[in-house]
Enzyme design. Structure first.
Site, PDB file in Angstrom:
ATOM      1  N   LEU A  33       0.816  -1.214   0.000  1.00 17.20           N
ATOM      2  CA  LEU A  33       0.000   0.000   0.000  1.00 17.20           C
ATOM      3  C   LEU A  33       0.850   1.266   0.000  1.00 17.20           C
ATOM      4  O   LEU A  33       1.925   1.312   0.586  1.00 17.20           O
ATOM      5  CB  LEU A  33      -0.919  -0.003   1.228  1.00 17.20           C
ATOM      6  CG  LEU A  33      -1.835  -1.224   1.348  1.00 17.20           C
ATOM      7  CD1 LEU A  33      -2.675  -1.136   2.624  1.00 17.20           C
ATOM      8  CD2 LEU A  33      -2.751  -1.358   0.135  1.00 17.20           C
ATOM      9  N   GLU A  35       0.338   5.902  -0.841  1.00 14.69           N
ATOM     10  CA  GLU A  35      -0.554   7.044  -0.649  1.00 14.69           C
ATOM     11  C   GLU A  35      -1.765   6.998  -1.609  1.00 14.69           C
ATOM     12  O   GLU A  35      -2.828   7.526  -1.296  1.00 14.69           O
ATOM     13  CB  GLU A  35       0.264   8.314  -0.855  1.00 14.69           C
ATOM     14  CG  GLU A  35      -0.027   9.531  -0.022  1.00 14.69           C
ATOM     15  CD  GLU A  35      -0.823   9.367   1.261  1.00 14.69           C
ATOM     16  OE1 GLU A  35      -1.935   9.917   1.301  1.00 14.69           O
ATOM     17  OE2 GLU A  35      -0.347   8.732   2.218  1.00 14.69           O
ATOM     18  N   HIS A  37      -3.443   4.230  -2.481  1.00 14.51           N
ATOM     19  CA  HIS A  37      -4.413   3.400  -1.762  1.00 14.51           C
ATOM     20  C   HIS A  37      -4.999   4.168  -0.575  1.00 14.51           C
ATOM     21  O   HIS A  37      -6.201   4.099  -0.308  1.00 14.51           O
ATOM     22  CB  HIS A  37      -3.743   2.128  -1.226  1.00 14.51           C
ATOM     23  CG  HIS A  37      -3.156   1.227  -2.279  1.00 14.51           C
ATOM     24  ND1 HIS A  37      -1.805   1.102  -2.464  1.00 14.51           N
ATOM     25  CD2 HIS A  37      -3.731   0.396  -3.177  1.00 14.51           C
ATOM     26  CE1 HIS A  37      -1.562   0.221  -3.428  1.00 14.51           C
ATOM     27  NE2 HIS A  37      -2.720  -0.218  -3.885  1.00 14.51           N
ATOM     28  N   GLN A  61      -5.467 -12.440 -12.384  1.00 12.18           N
ATOM     29  CA  GLN A  61      -5.264 -11.283 -13.262  1.00 12.18           C
ATOM     30  C   GLN A  61      -3.820 -11.149 -13.740  1.00 12.18           C
ATOM     31  O   GLN A  61      -3.483 -10.170 -14.392  1.00 12.18           O
ATOM     32  CB  GLN A  61      -5.740  -9.999 -12.582  1.00 12.18           C
ATOM     33  CG  GLN A  61      -4.909  -9.524 -11.411  1.00 12.18           C
ATOM     34  CD  GLN A  61      -5.576  -8.371 -10.689  1.00 12.18           C
ATOM     35  OE1 GLN A  61      -6.621  -8.527 -10.052  1.00 12.18           O
ATOM     36  NE2 GLN A  61      -4.989  -7.186 -10.797  1.00 12.18           N
ATOM     37  N   MET A 184       1.710   7.085  -8.402  1.00 17.12           N
ATOM     38  CA  MET A 184       2.111   6.092  -7.397  1.00 17.12           C
ATOM     39  C   MET A 184       1.633   4.712  -7.814  1.00 17.12           C
ATOM     40  O   MET A 184       0.524   4.566  -8.340  1.00 17.12           O
ATOM     41  CB  MET A 184       1.531   6.458  -6.045  1.00 17.12           C
ATOM     42  CG  MET A 184       2.190   7.684  -5.467  1.00 17.12           C
ATOM     43  SD  MET A 184       1.777   7.840  -3.727  1.00 17.12           S
ATOM     44  CE  MET A 184       2.603   9.379  -3.382  1.00 17.12           C
ATOM     45  N   ARG A 187       4.272  -1.134  -8.082  1.00 14.74           N
ATOM     46  CA  ARG A 187       5.372  -1.595  -8.932  1.00 14.74           C
ATOM     47  C   ARG A 187       6.510  -0.584  -9.011  1.00 14.74           C
ATOM     48  O   ARG A 187       7.594  -0.935  -9.489  1.00 14.74           O
ATOM     49  CB  ARG A 187       4.851  -1.949 -10.332  1.00 14.74           C
ATOM     50  CG  ARG A 187       3.975  -3.198 -10.340  1.00 14.74           C
ATOM     51  CD  ARG A 187       3.687  -3.710 -11.747  1.00 14.74           C
ATOM     52  NE  ARG A 187       3.100  -5.042 -11.722  1.00 14.74           N
ATOM     53  CZ  ARG A 187       1.791  -5.294 -11.807  1.00 14.74           C
ATOM     54  NH1 ARG A 187       0.933  -4.288 -11.901  1.00 14.74           N
ATOM     55  NH2 ARG A 187       1.346  -6.543 -11.781  1.00 14.74           N
TER      56      ARG A 187
HETATM   57  P1  AMP Z   1      -3.777  -2.329  -6.676  1.00 15.75           P
HETATM   58  O1  AMP Z   1      -3.323  -2.657  -5.282  1.00 15.75           O
HETATM   59  O2  AMP Z   1      -2.657  -1.911  -7.583  1.00 15.75           O
HETATM   60  O3  AMP Z   1      -4.670  -3.382  -7.261  1.00 15.75           O
HETATM   61  O4  AMP Z   1      -4.685  -1.026  -6.539  1.00 15.75           O
HETATM   62  C1  AMP Z   1      -5.802  -1.022  -5.688  1.00 15.75           C
HETATM   63  C2  AMP Z   1      -6.607   0.205  -5.957  1.00 15.75           C
HETATM   64  O5  AMP Z   1      -5.817   1.368  -5.697  1.00 15.75           O
HETATM   65  C3  AMP Z   1      -7.072   0.305  -7.424  1.00 15.75           C
HETATM   66  O6  AMP Z   1      -8.395   0.806  -7.465  1.00 15.75           O
HETATM   67  C4  AMP Z   1      -6.094   1.288  -7.996  1.00 15.75           C
HETATM   68  O7  AMP Z   1      -6.608   2.011  -9.104  1.00 15.75           O
HETATM   69  C5  AMP Z   1      -5.873   2.209  -6.819  1.00 15.75           C
HETATM   70  N1  AMP Z   1      -4.619   2.949  -6.994  1.00 15.75           N
HETATM   71  C6  AMP Z   1      -3.390   2.435  -7.240  1.00 15.75           C
HETATM   72  N2  AMP Z   1      -2.480   3.427  -7.417  1.00 15.75           N
HETATM   73  C7  AMP Z   1      -3.169   4.587  -7.273  1.00 15.75           C
HETATM   74  C8  AMP Z   1      -2.806   5.972  -7.350  1.00 15.75           C
HETATM   75  N3  AMP Z   1      -1.553   6.355  -7.610  1.00 15.75           N
HETATM   76  N4  AMP Z   1      -3.771   6.898  -7.159  1.00 15.75           N
HETATM   77  C9  AMP Z   1      -5.051   6.515  -6.905  1.00 15.75           C
HETATM   78  N5  AMP Z   1      -5.449   5.240  -6.823  1.00 15.75           N
HETATM   79  C10 AMP Z   1      -4.529   4.281  -7.002  1.00 15.75           C
END
Ligand code: AMP
Length: 284
Positions: A33, A35, A37, A61, A184, A187
């Site tokens: 996680l 900022e 998230h 996925q 952000m 990765r």
């Molecule tokens: P992930 O853990 O990558 O599957 O992301 C979980 C959620 O956080 C998804 O809805 C992403 O679109 C969101 N998210 C990831 N990075 C960002 C970011 N930089 N700004 C806003 N939301 C994000």
């Protein structure tokens, strides 16, 4: 903060909240996680009485050649951040409970899932839509929160929610960026320092197209060429796609741009795949 691993226990906790008139918000994540998230968690906390953050690295996925095994899983840091954010429930299901032996059912969203990352990562959005629907069935949230950094994902989930009559509001939240403009992402942690240094060029390229639009350029091909020319200055970046598409159905735009258009990019930097996008506004 409660930590729940079993889907039945999760549903019970959610139903107990709803039985007393409390709304439930779900933030699905794969952990590691940051900022971005955190912004979704704060939004959910502001709108719902019970905030559930799911933490599940969804095997469905990832493609066979992708980074499922090496995806970062810093559970203690994630737990501590969620405590600080005053998240109510951390839902951490076991893969064997999400995809038990004999699992056979998948959600396929046509159209919006097919271009951009859908073309580059076959099966990716099938895995995303399926796990999100399953998490929604386990948590039964009133609202679910997603980041526009994954713009196509938001469109896929929104289409699924509409088409399958889901009783859950889909809330799209703005992209959170580093000070230098890099979106952000979990990765980003993979990036070597020399790759991290050039990564903000993706955002700069998207902004260059917006500036060209502000300067009167309306041609879709010219706007794409402008952004590509910025990325071409950096040999460390291998472009996967950079497309200008309709923000609703994500089909490629070819003629003059009027109103809004989504410019989306995916690129590899030193082996790490990054995505970003910008909603261009023509002002006419
Ligand atoms: P992930 O853990 O990558 O599957 O992301 C979980 C959620 O956080 C998804 O809805 C992403 O679109 C969101 N998210 C990831 N990075 C960002 C970011 N930089 N700004 C806003 N939301 C994000």
């Amino acid at each position: 903060m409660r930590i729940i691993t079993k889907p039945e226990a999760m549903r019970e906790a959610s139903r107990a909240a709803r039985a007393t008139g409390r709304t439930v918000g779900l933030v699905p994540t794969m952990g590691a996680l940051h900022e971005g998230h955190a912004s979704l968690v704060r939004r959910a906390r502001g709108e719902c009485a019970l905030t559930v953050v799911s933490l599940f690295v969804n095997p469905a996925q990832f493609g066979p050649e992708e980074d499922l095994a090496s995806y970062p899983r810093p559970f203690e840091a994630d737990r501590a951040l969620l405590e600080r954010l005053e998240c109510d429930v951390l839902f951490r299901p076991d893969p064997a409970d999400v995809y038990p032996a004999g699992y056979r059912t998948w959600v396929t969203v046509e159209g919006v899932a097919e271009g951009l990352c859908g073309a580059a990562r076959p099966g990716h959005f099938r895995g995303v839509a399926t796990v999100v629907l399953k998490l929604m069935n386990m948590v039964e949230p009133d609202a679910a929160y997603f980041g526009l950094k994954d713009y196509q994902q938001v469109r896929v989930i929104g289409t699924m929610a509409r088409d399958l009559d889901l009783a859950c509001r889909i809330v799209a939240c703005p992209t959170v960026r580093e000070a230098d403009g890099l979106a952000m992402s979990s990765r980003n942690a993979y990036l070597a320092p020399e790759d991290r240094a050039v990564a903000p060029i993706l955002h700069r390229a998207l902004r260059a197209a917006q500036e060209a639009l502000d300067g009167g350029e309306r041609g879709a091909a010219a706007l794409v060429a402008r952004a590509r020319s910025v990325i071409a200055t950096e040999p460390r970046i291998a472009l996967e796609y950079l497309d200008l598409v309709d923000p609703e159905d994500l089909t490629p735009l070819t003629g003059p741009v009027s109103g809004r258009a989504l410019l989306a990019v995916a690129a590899r930097i030193g082996g790490t795949r990054l995505i970003d996008n910008l909603l261009l506004e023509s002002g006419t």
